[in-house]
Write an enzyme that holds these catalytic residues in place. Sequence first.
Site, PDB file in Angstrom:
ATOM      1  N   CYS A  12       3.508  -7.937  -7.025  1.00  0.00           N
ATOM      2  CA  CYS A  12       3.271  -8.909  -8.085  1.00  0.00           C
ATOM      3  C   CYS A  12       4.266 -10.052  -7.887  1.00  0.00           C
ATOM      4  O   CYS A  12       5.471  -9.807  -7.742  1.00  0.00           O
ATOM      5  CB  CYS A  12       3.457  -8.262  -9.453  1.00  0.00           C
ATOM      6  SG  CYS A  12       3.387  -9.459 -10.810  1.00  0.00           S
ATOM      7  N   ASP A  54       1.511  -3.630  -6.282  1.00  0.00           N
ATOM      8  CA  ASP A  54       0.101  -3.650  -6.659  1.00  0.00           C
ATOM      9  C   ASP A  54      -0.668  -2.905  -5.581  1.00  0.00           C
ATOM     10  O   ASP A  54      -0.323  -2.969  -4.399  1.00  0.00           O
ATOM     11  CB  ASP A  54      -0.420  -5.087  -6.752  1.00  0.00           C
ATOM     12  CG  ASP A  54       0.094  -5.827  -7.974  1.00  0.00           C
ATOM     13  OD1 ASP A  54       0.255  -5.182  -9.030  1.00  0.00           O
ATOM     14  OD2 ASP A  54       0.320  -7.045  -7.880  1.00  0.00           O
ATOM     15  N   VAL A  72     -12.383  -8.492  15.643  1.00  0.00           N
ATOM     16  CA  VAL A  72     -10.965  -8.357  15.337  1.00  0.00           C
ATOM     17  C   VAL A  72     -10.483  -7.050  15.962  1.00  0.00           C
ATOM     18  O   VAL A  72     -11.184  -6.037  15.931  1.00  0.00           O
ATOM     19  CB  VAL A  72     -10.682  -8.396  13.817  1.00  0.00           C
ATOM     20  CG1 VAL A  72     -11.260  -7.203  13.095  1.00  0.00           C
ATOM     21  CG2 VAL A  72      -9.188  -8.520  13.555  1.00  0.00           C
ATOM     22  N   GLU A  73      -9.315  -7.078  16.562  1.00  0.00           N
ATOM     23  CA  GLU A  73      -8.732  -5.857  17.124  1.00  0.00           C
ATOM     24  C   GLU A  73      -8.086  -5.113  15.963  1.00  0.00           C
ATOM     25  O   GLU A  73      -7.288  -5.673  15.224  1.00  0.00           O
ATOM     26  CB  GLU A  73      -7.722  -6.238  18.211  1.00  0.00           C
ATOM     27  CG  GLU A  73      -7.256  -5.082  19.052  1.00  0.00           C
ATOM     28  CD  GLU A  73      -6.282  -4.205  18.310  1.00  0.00           C
ATOM     29  OE1 GLU A  73      -6.555  -2.989  18.200  1.00  0.00           O
ATOM     30  OE2 GLU A  73      -5.262  -4.726  17.823  1.00  0.00           O
ATOM     31  N   SER A  74      -8.458  -3.843  15.788  1.00  0.00           N
ATOM     32  CA  SER A  74      -8.119  -3.123  14.555  1.00  0.00           C
ATOM     33  C   SER A  74      -6.623  -2.866  14.360  1.00  0.00           C
ATOM     34  O   SER A  74      -6.151  -2.843  13.227  1.00  0.00           O
ATOM     35  CB  SER A  74      -8.914  -1.825  14.449  1.00  0.00           C
ATOM     36  OG  SER A  74      -8.631  -0.972  15.523  1.00  0.00           O
ATOM     37  N   HIS A 120      -3.625 -10.900  -7.227  1.00  0.00           N
ATOM     38  CA  HIS A 120      -4.732 -10.156  -6.617  1.00  0.00           C
ATOM     39  C   HIS A 120      -5.770 -11.092  -6.003  1.00  0.00           C
ATOM     40  O   HIS A 120      -6.239 -10.870  -4.879  1.00  0.00           O
ATOM     41  CB  HIS A 120      -5.416  -9.269  -7.660  1.00  0.00           C
ATOM     42  CG  HIS A 120      -4.497  -8.275  -8.290  1.00  0.00           C
ATOM     43  ND1 HIS A 120      -4.782  -7.685  -9.493  1.00  0.00           N
ATOM     44  CD2 HIS A 120      -3.317  -7.753  -7.902  1.00  0.00           C
ATOM     45  CE1 HIS A 120      -3.816  -6.846  -9.821  1.00  0.00           C
ATOM     46  NE2 HIS A 120      -2.908  -6.877  -8.868  1.00  0.00           N
ATOM     47  N   GLU A 121      -6.138 -12.112  -6.760  1.00  0.00           N
ATOM     48  CA  GLU A 121      -7.164 -13.036  -6.287  1.00  0.00           C
ATOM     49  C   GLU A 121      -6.709 -13.737  -5.007  1.00  0.00           C
ATOM     50  O   GLU A 121      -7.487 -13.879  -4.060  1.00  0.00           O
ATOM     51  CB  GLU A 121      -7.476 -14.086  -7.369  1.00  0.00           C
ATOM     52  CG  GLU A 121      -8.056 -13.510  -8.651  1.00  0.00           C
ATOM     53  CD  GLU A 121      -7.019 -13.058  -9.682  1.00  0.00           C
ATOM     54  OE1 GLU A 121      -7.403 -12.843 -10.834  1.00  0.00           O
ATOM     55  OE2 GLU A 121      -5.814 -12.911  -9.340  1.00  0.00           O
TER      56      GLU A 121
END
Length: 158
Positions: free
Chosen positions: A56, A63, A78-80, A97-98
């Site tokens: 936060c 969070d 994307v390489e994981s 969060h957004e």
Amino acid sequence: MAKRSIKSETSPELQLGRPVTAPDSPETARLDRVPNPQKDTDYLARFTVPEFTSLCPVTGQPDFAHLVIDYAPGPWLVESKSLKLYLASFRNHGAFHEDCTVAIGKRLATELKPKWLRIGGYWYPRGGIPIDVFWQTGKLPKGLWVPDQGVAPYRGRG
């Protein structure tokens, strides 16, 4: 079996298969991408991240979220391992969060140039309120099957 050397577009060598220290922040985290051998085929790839964490920006308290990232790859995958390290860089990052959810989606869209991408961020309650955040790049490619993200709305003990 011999090791195959795959070069990524973003760096001479992938982080995969090498010891790598965790990045300090999302801004310094490196995302590796590799050529998509099926770039002419419309298909969906899904990453499920059930234990995403950030901080936060006001209280510094942790969070927690369950992220689901769906994308229809274009020229790049994307390489994981690099994705895992990028997401882990949020552990000490303060953002709402957004902002976290949308920033992840935008970074992936910018780096990968997918045909389509969406992210669902299902955040656990803080202050008694769960927050779900959704972002996508545009219209779904015609005929692409996309399953439900499979995360039920938050229910406490009620």
